[in-house]
Enzyme design. Structure first.
Site, mmCIF file in Angstrom:
data_model
loop_
_atom_site.group_PDB
_atom_site.id
_atom_site.type_symbol
_atom_site.label_atom_id
_atom_site.label_comp_id
_atom_site.label_asym_id
_atom_site.label_seq_id
_atom_site.Cartn_x
_atom_site.Cartn_y
_atom_site.Cartn_z
ATOM 1 C CG ASP A 1 -0.163 -0.022 2.543
ATOM 2 O OD1 ASP A 1 0.824 -0.784 2.637
ATOM 3 O OD2 ASP A 1 -0.538 0.698 3.495
ATOM 4 C CD GLU A 2 -0.974 4.820 2.967
ATOM 5 O OE1 GLU A 2 -2.009 5.468 3.194
ATOM 6 O OE2 GLU A 2 -0.133 4.549 3.845
ATOM 7 C CB VAL A 3 4.061 2.235 -3.653
ATOM 8 C CG1 VAL A 3 5.520 2.120 -4.107
ATOM 9 C CG2 VAL A 3 3.557 0.886 -3.154
#
Length: 480
Positions: free
Chosen positions: A151-153
């Site tokens: 997530d949230e790269v």
């Protein structure tokens, strides 16, 4: 609107160990309660609390010792004895702060100033995450499900190698993300053909069905859609899940929240806020087509927003919220019956931790109850206007302003009254803080108590200490 109870599928509780990792004895008491509440499994995010070995030993926490190999095995055996599965969550692309903060790993960042994102072009990066996974899988005998995060790269596509890769016609950041995750998932399947792979969905939300179908990910992973909002948009969420299903990813998961999603520094959770989130998820489940194979729901409980952020609500103070969320799923709503089940199970008078009342009973029904009561009391004191805004009160602003302090021209009678009031507040706070510390170190590492006090207490106490010292200096110069 009343919904049916949560459909078939697992109910997992997320254990976020990157902040305030519970001592093993407390963890076992929590597991006993989880079992009683009907939890099917634990989604365990070890981060730096895993006993990484060899070249990865530097990933282990230094503020407190990581769990030992024996402790990790004991935790699993205990969970299994209570009928709960353990699913490790290991970040493999974004949120790798606990790895990439170490100097030997700096070259593996996508961007120098973005500590969390792995450069997807370096084979060394893939080898690193595969070695992390290998060590975790090896220490989880019989493991058949793994969560690879993703997530949230942040800042993906901004690194020099990514810019070169993206310069080729037709290439996108979406494809860059998917290529790394597909390569990783294929490597996992090659190493452990039986392994079910779960991943967070957020980086795929804007992607078309065609992009997802063409990625090679279909059949390799099960997306877990997370949304912690009490006003979760039901139609949008249903559409997303149906899109993944139509792309060929019909095995899907939901992720809700029982704590750690209000604000980055919240100290005490609102049960109602998290119950509302679960009511919305029930509406989503009721609206899905039969084609969507909902595998279950992970009820997340973040201890930090990320590895380098401050602590948010700790586990002990959020157990009423967790119990209420689980009962909401079981009953299809937070009915009077669901509410009384929570209050009876935990031995409390209200599902809101701030109103649950104090007791002389031990922590048998509610592990960590005494600390929860003390946390609420201290938090209330720290947020009282008289203490938090002491320097703004009429007497301080009228008779001990910065101008007056600088020139040491004060009225000793009134400034001593200010001094006495500040000293009284300090003594009260000191007593409460000591009580919290004594209880906190029983359940968490000493470093957690130190961090919690420095974050929540020190910023409030420091101005009071400063003002008492300045008054003492000023009065000494004016009184014989």
């Amino acid at each position: 609107m009343n919904c049916p109870p949560w459909p078939k599928g697992k109910k997992l509780v997320h254990l976020d160990l990157k902040g305030a990792p519970p001592r093993v004895e407390y963890l076992q008491k929590l597991m006993e309660l989880f079992c009683q509440l009907g939890v099917d499994g634990l989604l365990v995010e070890y981060e730096d609390m895993f006993p990484y070995d060899g070249e990865l030993k530097l990933l282990q926490a230094t503020a407190q010792p990581a769990y030992s190999r024996e402790e990790v095995l004991t935790m699993q055996e205990f969970a299994k004895s209570k009928g709960m599965e353990v699913i490790p969550l290991v970040q493999t692309f974004g949120h790798l702060e606990f790895v990439l903060k170490h100097r030997p790993m700096w070259s593996l960042r996508e961007m120098a100033h973005c500590v969390g994102t792995l450069n997807p072009h370096k084979e060394e990066g893939l080898r690193l995450v595969m070695e992390m996974l290998r060590q975790v899988v090896e220490l989880h005998p019989g493991l058949n499900t793994l969560h690879i995060g993703a997530d949230e790269v942040y800042m993906l596509g901004e690194g020099e190698e990514s810019k070169l890769w993206l310069a080729s016609p037709g290439r996108t950041v979406e494809q860059l993300f998917l290529s790394h995750v597909t390569k990783l998932a294929q490597a996992i399947k090659e190493a452990w053909p039986h392994m079910t792979i779960i991943m967070w969905d957020d980086m795929m939300r804007g992607m078309s069905q065609d992009t997802l179908k063409a990625s090679g990910l279909v059949g390799l992973v099960q997306p877990m859609l997370w949304d912690y909002n009490p006003n979760l948009d039901v139609d949008t969420t249903v559409s997303l899940l149906e899109k993944y299903c139509s792309a060929g990813m019909s095995d899907l998961w939901a992720a809700s929240s029982f704590k750690g999603s209000t604000s980055v520094y919240t100290c005490v959770p609102s049960t109602q806020r998290h119950v509302d989130n679960h009511v919305q998820w029930l509406k989503v489940a009721a609206a899905l087509s039969a084609a969507v194979n909902l595998q279950g729901i992970a009820i997340t409980g973040w201890q930090r927003y990320d590895h380098l952020s401050v602590l948010c609500e700790l586990m002990h103070v959020a157990l009423p919220s967790l119990a209420a969320c689980l009962q909401t799923l079981n009953h299809g709503q937070f009915s009077a019956e669901a509410q009384s089940k929570v209050t009876e199970t935990l031995g409390i008078s209200s599902v809101e931790v701030e109103a649950m009342g104090s007791t002389s009973a031990d922590d048998l029904l509610f592990p960590g109850r005494r600390l929860a009561e003390l946390t609420v009391e201290l938090n209330s004191l720290l947020n009282s206007e008289d203490i938090r805004f002491f320097e703004n009160n009429m007497f301080v602003r009228g008779w001990f302003s910065p101008y007056q302090r600088q020139r040491k021209m004060v009225t000793p009678l009134l400034t001593m009254q200010i001094h006495n009031q500040a000293s009284t507040y300090l003594a009260t706070l000191e007593e409460k803080v000591e009580a919290v510390k004594v209880e906190m170190v029983r359940l968490y590492p000493d470093s957690t108590a130190q961090e919690w006090i420095e974050e929540h207490v020190s910023p409030v106490v420091a101005p009071l200490q400063r003002i008492t010292e300045e008054i003492r200096v000023c009065v000494n110069e004016m009184v014989p």
